[in-house]
Design a protein around this motif. Structure first.
Motif, short mmCIF file in Angstrom:
data_model
loop_
_atom_site.label_atom_id
_atom_site.label_comp_id
_atom_site.label_asym_id
_atom_site.label_seq_id
_atom_site.Cartn_x
_atom_site.Cartn_y
_atom_site.Cartn_z
N SER A 138 0.85 -1.19 0.00
CA SER A 138 0.00 0.00 0.00
C SER A 138 0.89 1.24 0.00
CB SER A 138 -0.92 0.02 1.22
OG SER A 138 -0.18 0.31 2.41
N LEU A 139 0.42 2.27 -0.68
CA LEU A 139 1.17 3.51 -0.75
C LEU A 139 1.41 4.09 0.64
CD1 LEU A 139 2.25 5.96 -2.38
CD2 LEU A 139 -0.06 6.88 -2.29
N THR A 140 0.36 4.11 1.47
CA THR A 140 0.48 4.75 2.77
C THR A 140 1.49 4.04 3.66
OG1 THR A 140 -1.44 3.47 3.52
CG2 THR A 140 -1.84 5.71 2.75
N THR A 141 1.59 2.72 3.52
CA THR A 141 2.57 1.98 4.32
C THR A 141 3.97 2.15 3.79
OG1 THR A 141 0.92 0.33 4.93
CG2 THR A 141 3.22 -0.31 5.15
N ALA A 142 4.13 1.97 2.49
CA ALA A 142 5.46 1.95 1.89
C ALA A 142 6.14 3.31 1.88
CB ALA A 142 5.38 1.41 0.47
N LEU A 143 5.36 4.37 1.65
CA LEU A 143 5.95 5.70 1.55
C LEU A 143 5.55 6.61 2.70
CD1 LEU A 143 5.65 6.34 -2.30
CD2 LEU A 143 7.48 5.24 -1.01
N ARG A 144 4.91 6.03 3.68
CA ARG A 144 4.58 6.75 4.91
C ARG A 144 3.90 8.09 4.63
NH1 ARG A 144 9.59 6.80 8.84
NH2 ARG A 144 10.95 6.45 7.07
N THR A 145 2.83 8.02 3.85
CA THR A 145 2.07 9.22 3.51
C THR A 145 0.59 8.90 3.60
OG1 THR A 145 1.59 10.85 1.78
CG2 THR A 145 2.16 8.63 1.05
N GLU A 146 -0.19 9.90 3.88
CA GLU A 146 -1.65 9.74 3.88
C GLU A 146 -2.27 10.20 2.57
OE1 GLU A 146 -3.19 8.13 6.29
OE2 GLU A 146 -1.21 7.90 7.17
N ASP A 147 -1.44 10.62 1.63
CA ASP A 147 -1.92 11.12 0.34
C ASP A 147 -2.21 9.95 -0.58
OD1 ASP A 147 -2.47 12.45 -1.98
OD2 ASP A 147 -0.57 13.54 -2.09
N THR A 148 -3.39 9.39 -0.46
CA THR A 148 -3.73 8.18 -1.22
C THR A 148 -3.87 8.43 -2.71
OG1 THR A 148 -6.08 8.56 -0.76
CG2 THR A 148 -4.89 7.11 0.74
N ALA A 149 -4.03 9.69 -3.11
CA ALA A 149 -4.16 10.01 -4.54
C ALA A 149 -2.82 10.33 -5.19
CB ALA A 149 -5.10 11.20 -4.71
N LEU A 150 -1.75 10.20 -4.43
CA LEU A 150 -0.44 10.62 -4.91
C LEU A 150 -0.07 10.01 -6.25
CD1 LEU A 150 2.34 11.99 -4.42
CD2 LEU A 150 3.00 9.91 -3.19
N LEU A 151 -0.16 8.69 -6.36
CA LEU A 151 0.31 8.02 -7.57
C LEU A 151 -0.57 8.33 -8.78
CD1 LEU A 151 1.44 4.53 -6.24
CD2 LEU A 151 2.74 6.65 -6.46
N LYS A 152 -1.80 8.76 -8.54
CA LYS A 152 -2.70 9.05 -9.64
C LYS A 152 -2.37 10.39 -10.32
CE LYS A 152 -6.42 6.42 -7.44
NZ LYS A 152 -7.75 6.48 -6.81
N ARG A 153 -1.51 11.18 -9.69
CA ARG A 153 -1.18 12.49 -10.25
C ARG A 153 -0.11 12.41 -11.33
NH1 ARG A 153 -1.64 14.24 -4.75
NH2 ARG A 153 0.61 14.51 -4.45
N TYR A 154 0.49 11.23 -11.48
CA TYR A 154 1.59 11.11 -12.42
C TYR A 154 1.36 9.92 -13.35
CZ TYR A 154 3.62 13.90 -8.67
OH TYR A 154 3.84 14.86 -7.72
#
Length: 284
Positions: A22-38
């Motif tokens: 999961s993004l939030t676990t691996a990159l320690r962020t709460e921005d769940t939409a992060l990967l969708k921006r790129y």
């Protein structure tokens, strides 16, 4: 299996396992939409459910004169992560099938000493941990070894994966800018661990760099303050990522991600507005 020619040298990827994270676990962020921006070069870099794939693989650097193995995956090791404990995979057979039986490897580079990079340093044979690559010199930076050799090393399971090599006289402690051989050198990449290195491969007019864990996902080139899993010093790790981008963006250097799923390698560049991008490379 994937391979990239770098001049007269060839870099081969030897896959052991792929794990969805999961993004939030691996990159320690709460921005769940992060990967969708790129935009990403393959679906496994960004999935609709907010996960991506972490690849566990080793890289063989074959210069023609030297057979260098960069990191050795998980293997028989006993980490605290249940799903990666005491794996029983075909990785060692796959390495041999590629033309690199264990006894033919002359150098093992440990980018750092986390379990998923040193697991196949040894094998469990009749209850005893023995070197997997008995003819290889195993290179570990002095800074990295000094960090892990004490209590931290006991927690990391180095008794299984490193001490048998030390006892056999197979470990060389080197500096973070060590020259492995003509065309292959180490480059300091601290932050994830204190003595982590990337591996630079140069031949002719071409160059590649194997990242180690300075990134787990290419979005960290774009947003370097995103910490990776188990970064010891998140501030230093972010500075390392920034310096990496400054050094390699728009240079044509092939960036081979130690944990990137297929296509695994790409080019770091900047768009017209200066934003960083990662574009898949089709040399394979």
């Amino acid at each position: 299996m994937t391979a990239w020619p770098i001049g007269s040298t060839v870099v081969h990827k030897v896959l052991e396992a792929e794990v969805r994270a999961s993004l939030t676990t691996a990159l320690r962020t709460e921005d769940t939409a992060l990967l969708k921006r790129y935009p990403w070069p393959a679906p496994d870099f960004s999935r609709a459910d907010g996960t991506f794939v972490i690849s566990v693989h080793a890289l063989v650097v074959d210069t023609g004169a030297r057979r260098i193995l960069v990191d050795t995956c998980v293997g028989n090791s006993r980490p605290s992560v249940p799903m990666l404990r005491m794996l029983d995979t075909t990785w060692l057979d796959d390495l041999a099938a590629l033309g690199y039986p264990a006894e033919s490897i002359d150098t093992v580079v440990c980018t750092h000493l986390h379990f998923d990079h040193i697991g196949w340093n040894t094998r469990l044979v009749e209850g005893e941990w023995v070197p997997t690559f008995p003819r290889a010199r195993h290179l570990v930076t002095r800074t990295e070894w000094n960090h892990w050799a004490g209590e931290a090393g006991a927690e990391a399971g180095l008794r299984d994966t490193m001490w048998p090599l030390v006892d056999a006289g197979l470990v060389d402690l080197v500096e973070t800018d060590h020259r492995v051989c003509e065309g292959v050198r180490l480059e300091a990449a601290p932050g994830h661990t204190p003595g982590q290195v990337a591996v630079v491969v140069e031949s002719g007019e071409e160059r590649a760099v194997i990242t180690g864990d300075l990134v787990h996902h290419p979005v960290q080139f774009i947003e370097p303050d995103l910490p990776g899993m188990a970064d010891v010093d998140a501030v230093l790790a972010a500075a390392t990522r920034r310096a990496f981008v400054e050094r390699y963006a728009d240079t044509g250097t092939l960036v081979i991600g130690t944990h990137f799923p297929a296509p695994t390698a790409g080019l770091v560049g900047r768009g017209g507005n200066g934003t960083v991008r990662f574009v898949a490379d089709d040399r394979r």
